[in-house]
Scaffold this motif. Structure first.
Motif, PDB file in Angstrom:
ATOM      1  N   PRO A  81     -12.528 -33.161  31.275  1.00  0.00           N
ATOM      2  CA  PRO A  81     -12.267 -31.896  30.782  1.00  0.00           C
ATOM      3  C   PRO A  81     -12.857 -30.965  31.471  1.00  0.00           C
ATOM      4  N   GLU A  82     -13.940 -31.156  32.169  1.00  0.00           N
ATOM      5  CA  GLU A  82     -14.433 -30.422  33.190  1.00  0.00           C
ATOM      6  C   GLU A  82     -13.970 -30.102  34.682  1.00  0.00           C
ATOM      7  N   GLY A  83     -12.685 -30.672  34.811  1.00  0.00           N
ATOM      8  CA  GLY A  83     -12.310 -30.828  36.168  1.00  0.00           C
ATOM      9  C   GLY A  83     -11.636 -29.657  36.877  1.00  0.00           C
ATOM     10  N   THR A  84     -11.902 -28.330  36.306  1.00  0.00           N
ATOM     11  CA  THR A  84     -11.299 -27.281  37.134  1.00  0.00           C
ATOM     12  C   THR A  84     -12.120 -27.301  38.449  1.00  0.00           C
ATOM     13  N   GLY A  85     -11.016 -26.865  39.472  1.00  0.00           N
ATOM     14  CA  GLY A  85     -11.831 -27.079  40.876  1.00  0.00           C
ATOM     15  C   GLY A  85     -11.512 -28.119  41.684  1.00  0.00           C
ATOM     16  N   THR A  86     -11.209 -29.344  40.879  1.00  0.00           N
ATOM     17  CA  THR A  86     -10.917 -30.490  41.497  1.00  0.00           C
ATOM     18  C   THR A  86      -9.724 -30.620  42.479  1.00  0.00           C
ATOM     19  N   VAL A  87      -9.809 -31.094  43.602  1.00  0.00           N
ATOM     20  CA  VAL A  87      -8.832 -31.209  44.859  1.00  0.00           C
ATOM     21  C   VAL A  87      -8.191 -32.388  44.713  1.00  0.00           C
ATOM     22  N   VAL A  88      -6.768 -32.571  44.752  1.00  0.00           N
ATOM     23  CA  VAL A  88      -6.137 -33.800  44.837  1.00  0.00           C
ATOM     24  C   VAL A  88      -5.346 -33.896  46.124  1.00  0.00           C
ATOM     25  N   ALA A  89      -5.562 -35.077  46.806  1.00  0.00           N
ATOM     26  CA  ALA A  89      -4.550 -35.501  47.849  1.00  0.00           C
ATOM     27  C   ALA A  89      -3.288 -35.825  47.524  1.00  0.00           C
ATOM     28  N   GLN A 149      -4.373 -26.989  33.285  1.00  0.00           N
ATOM     29  CA  GLN A 149      -3.282 -26.965  34.145  1.00  0.00           C
ATOM     30  C   GLN A 149      -2.354 -27.697  34.410  1.00  0.00           C
ATOM     31  N   ASP A 150      -0.939 -27.537  34.412  1.00  0.00           N
ATOM     32  CA  ASP A 150      -0.015 -28.695  34.662  1.00  0.00           C
ATOM     33  C   ASP A 150      -0.097 -28.935  36.116  1.00  0.00           C
ATOM     34  N   ALA A 151       0.132 -30.088  36.473  1.00  0.00           N
ATOM     35  CA  ALA A 151      -0.059 -30.585  37.747  1.00  0.00           C
ATOM     36  C   ALA A 151       1.207 -29.862  38.917  1.00  0.00           C
ATOM     37  N   ALA A 152       2.338 -29.695  38.096  1.00  0.00           N
ATOM     38  CA  ALA A 152       3.631 -29.158  38.792  1.00  0.00           C
ATOM     39  C   ALA A 152       3.290 -27.650  39.148  1.00  0.00           C
ATOM     40  N   ALA A 153       2.208 -26.970  38.316  1.00  0.00           N
ATOM     41  CA  ALA A 153       1.668 -25.729  38.676  1.00  0.00           C
ATOM     42  C   ALA A 153       0.546 -25.485  39.695  1.00  0.00           C
ATOM     43  N   VAL A 193      -3.836 -40.381  41.459  1.00  0.00           N
ATOM     44  CA  VAL A 193      -4.051 -40.567  39.978  1.00  0.00           C
ATOM     45  C   VAL A 193      -4.097 -39.301  38.903  1.00  0.00           C
ATOM     46  N   ALA A 194      -4.907 -38.500  39.926  1.00  0.00           N
ATOM     47  CA  ALA A 194      -5.144 -37.132  39.207  1.00  0.00           C
ATOM     48  C   ALA A 194      -4.089 -36.343  39.078  1.00  0.00           C
ATOM     49  N   LEU A 195      -2.801 -36.729  39.432  1.00  0.00           N
ATOM     50  CA  LEU A 195      -1.847 -35.737  39.345  1.00  0.00           C
ATOM     51  C   LEU A 195      -1.127 -36.243  37.891  1.00  0.00           C
ATOM     52  N   ASN A 196      -1.395 -37.036  37.250  1.00  0.00           N
ATOM     53  CA  ASN A 196      -0.965 -37.250  35.878  1.00  0.00           C
ATOM     54  C   ASN A 196      -1.899 -36.200  35.028  1.00  0.00           C
ATOM     55  N   SER A 197      -1.469 -34.962  35.096  1.00  0.00           N
ATOM     56  CA  SER A 197      -2.335 -33.847  34.549  1.00  0.00           C
ATOM     57  C   SER A 197      -2.698 -34.271  33.031  1.00  0.00           C
ATOM     58  N   PRO A 198      -1.828 -34.784  32.013  1.00  0.00           N
ATOM     59  CA  PRO A 198      -2.141 -35.138  30.685  1.00  0.00           C
ATOM     60  C   PRO A 198      -3.382 -35.876  30.587  1.00  0.00           C
ATOM     61  N   LEU A 199      -3.241 -36.943  31.432  1.00  0.00           N
ATOM     62  CA  LEU A 199      -4.280 -37.977  31.459  1.00  0.00           C
ATOM     63  C   LEU A 199      -5.604 -37.379  32.210  1.00  0.00           C
ATOM     64  N   PHE A 200      -5.559 -36.651  33.011  1.00  0.00           N
ATOM     65  CA  PHE A 200      -6.470 -36.094  33.824  1.00  0.00           C
ATOM     66  C   PHE A 200      -7.186 -35.194  32.826  1.00  0.00           C
ATOM     67  N   TRP A 201      -6.735 -34.188  32.250  1.00  0.00           N
ATOM     68  CA  TRP A 201      -7.350 -33.393  31.429  1.00  0.00           C
ATOM     69  C   TRP A 201      -8.136 -34.029  30.225  1.00  0.00           C
ATOM     70  N   GLN A 202      -7.528 -34.843  29.811  1.00  0.00           N
ATOM     71  CA  GLN A 202      -7.927 -35.974  28.536  1.00  0.00           C
ATOM     72  C   GLN A 202      -9.336 -36.699  28.943  1.00  0.00           C
ATOM     73  N   VAL A 243       0.262 -37.199  49.258  1.00  0.00           N
ATOM     74  CA  VAL A 243       1.090 -37.826  50.382  1.00  0.00           C
ATOM     75  C   VAL A 243       2.559 -37.560  50.162  1.00  0.00           C
ATOM     76  N   GLY A 244       3.440 -36.392  50.636  1.00  0.00           N
ATOM     77  CA  GLY A 244       4.730 -36.448  50.242  1.00  0.00           C
ATOM     78  C   GLY A 244       5.006 -35.139  49.841  1.00  0.00           C
ATOM     79  N   ALA A 245       6.144 -34.767  49.632  1.00  0.00           N
ATOM     80  CA  ALA A 245       6.680 -33.326  48.967  1.00  0.00           C
ATOM     81  C   ALA A 245       6.253 -33.440  47.443  1.00  0.00           C
ATOM     82  N   TRP A 246       6.070 -32.177  47.170  1.00  0.00           N
ATOM     83  CA  TRP A 246       5.476 -31.807  45.823  1.00  0.00           C
ATOM     84  C   TRP A 246       6.479 -30.961  45.252  1.00  0.00           C
ATOM     85  N   GLU A 247       6.412 -30.625  43.924  1.00  0.00           N
ATOM     86  CA  GLU A 247       7.445 -29.772  43.336  1.00  0.00           C
ATOM     87  C   GLU A 247       7.567 -28.250  43.968  1.00  0.00           C
TER      88      GLU A 247
END
Length: 470
Positions: free
Chosen positions: A329-337, A448-452, A317-326, A339-343
């Motif tokens: 907002p203090e989420g810098t450093g959060t780790v996201v699991a 940060q955008d999730a793709a980056a 759910v945290a890979l939806n970066s616009p929603l995540f940062w909304q 499963v599967g290929a990423w960009e």
């Protein structure tokens, strides 16, 4: 004158008469008994019950020939190459996942045909709906093999379906490439026909444990401790049990704190973490949807996070970066699991597939969508290299796979020539792709955008040393 009778003469006559009568009586008494008449023949009618016999023409048919695989024995015999697929497309199966897999398979078949087919022959994809029911899937597998004349079967989402279809594939000698079903036993049976490019349960279970063990004691307290915040659902229970099974095997202590949903205020569970003697090295948020985002922000707001050497680990759910940062907002450093290929793990084919997949679902492809696409592409690649499309030739070609597809570089280090020993190499590694991307990514900059996002683990896919924030 009176007539005188001569008595002596009369007496003589009388004596003679008596003698005669006596003689006659004696003769009659001494005569033999008459011969009895012969017995009469009397015929008595006898009724005999006879069983009625019916003559009937009986046709004895020959024992039917067992069903046989009808795939072409050579490509010259085929006008098209048929590949079968089994995915869940209706209840009680996980239809949402099945539709994603079917879209990916359709894209794959189109891409193969657009690139010239298999040795010039077009590919025809034939799909059946398992509905998540093993018996139904087994029937369709046999139909694919004996009536639809497929050269291989791909797809498969549920583990019990995978087990059932694997037995049918083995019976008929037809290759099966499993895209998603995770039960270790599917490949641990070491059936020659069965391959898997999705992860096993054990691989998924080891994943967070190996990552935590590799990063060491973050807060320097001499302990490796993970707190598991598990929602009160089947989802939370399954993940909690899995982590509590695997983390201790790598020297990591665990403590589970239940999260009652629905809720917007998580003060009570946060207070229990604050009250702990030692803050954990990692907190796994085993919570779905936006509740996970709310919980993460409240944890960070209470000072529990990278600023105190504790990393928060969230799901996709945290890979939806616009929603995540909304929401965080203090989420810098959060780790996201993930499963599967990423960009950042895919090449040209992966990006092309993702672009076509977005036309169906407007999202980056899920892990099972990548493996569904690649399961058909892998069979097509093997058929292009195989001497014939017959079972053993195709199995050999699959074992020799060494190809870059949408989700990664595929190869099978363990098979008939090099079987796993079951000790140093688990039995489930039989015909198992070992490099399935089980990833940990990290937000290293605000907004940060999730793709980056950099990949911080595993080493094979790492794009930046981890953790970036401590």
């Amino acid at each position: 004158m009176e007539k005188v009778v001569d008595h002596p003469k009369l007496l003589l006559y009388a004596v003679l008469l008596c003698a005669c009568l006596s003689l006659m009586g004696c003769q009659r008494s001494e005569a033999p008994s008459p011969t009895p008449p012969a017995p009469q023949r009397i015929e008595v009618p006898v009724t005999v019950e006879v069983t009625r016999i019916i003559t009937q023409q009986i046709v004895v048919e020959a024992t039917p020939t067992p069903p046989q695989a009808c795939r072409p024995e050579s490509l010259d015999q085929a006008e098209e190459i048929r590949i079968g697929a089994i995915v869940p497309l209706s209840k009680p199966g996980a239809a949402r996942y099945g539709f994603s897999m079917q879209a990916a398979l359709t894209i794959a078949a189109t891409d193969v045909n657009d690139s010239g087919g298999i040795q010039g022959k077009p590919v025809r994809l034939i799909t059946y709906d398992s509905a998540g029911i093993p018996e139904r899937a087994a029937q369709y597998a046999q139909r694919l093999i004996t009536q639809d004349c497929v050269s291989a079967i791909v797809g498969i989402f549920h583990s019990n379906v995978g087990m059932a279809v694997a037995q049918v594939a083995h019976t008929f000698g037809i290759p099966l490439v499993v895209a998603e079903a995770r039960a270790d036993e599917i490949t641990a049976q070491t059936l020659p026909e069965v391959f898997r490019i999705g992860p096993t349960n054990s691989m998924v279970g080891r994943w967070p444990a190996e990552w935590m063990a590799s990063t060491g004691d973050r807060n320097g307290d001499g302990r490796l401790l993970a707190v598991l915040l598990a929602e009160n659902s089947t989802y939370g229970q399954i993940l909690d049990e899995r982590l509590r099974q695997w983390l201790p095997q790598f020297g990591i202590e665990t403590q589970t704190l239940p999260v009652d949903l629905p809720a917007d205020d998580f003060t009570s569970v946060i207070a229990r973490i604050v009250a702990m003697d030692t803050l954990p090295d990692a907190i796994f948020l085993l919570v779905q949807g936006e509740s996970a985002l709310n919980l993460a922000q409240q944890l960070l707001g209470a000072g529990i996070g990278p600023q105190r050497q504790t990393v928060l680990v969230m799901n996709s759910v945290a890979l939806n970066s616009p929603l995540f940062w909304q929401r965080v907002p203090e989420g810098t450093g959060t780790v996201v699991a993930r499963v599967g290929a990423w960009e950042s793990t895919v090449g040209e084919m992966g990006r092309a597939f993702a672009g076509k997949y977005r036309q169906y679902f407007d999202t980056w492809p899920e892990g099972y969508a990548f493996t569904a696409y690649d399961s058909l592409r892998l069979v097509a690649d093997a058929l292009n290299r195989a001497t014939t499309p017959a079972g053993d030739d195709l199995i050999r070609a699959l074992e020799e796979s060494d190809v870059e597809l949408a989700g990664g570089h595929y190869y099978f280090p363990y098979g008939r020539a090099n079987p796993p020993d079951g000790e140093t190499v688990p039995a489930y590694m039989w015909h198992q792709w070992p490099d399935y991307p089980l990833l940990f990514l990290q937000y290293t900059e605000a907004g940060q955008d999730a793709a980056a996002m950099p990949i911080i683990w595993p080493e094979k896919y790492r794009t930046e040393e981890a953790p970036a924030s401590r």
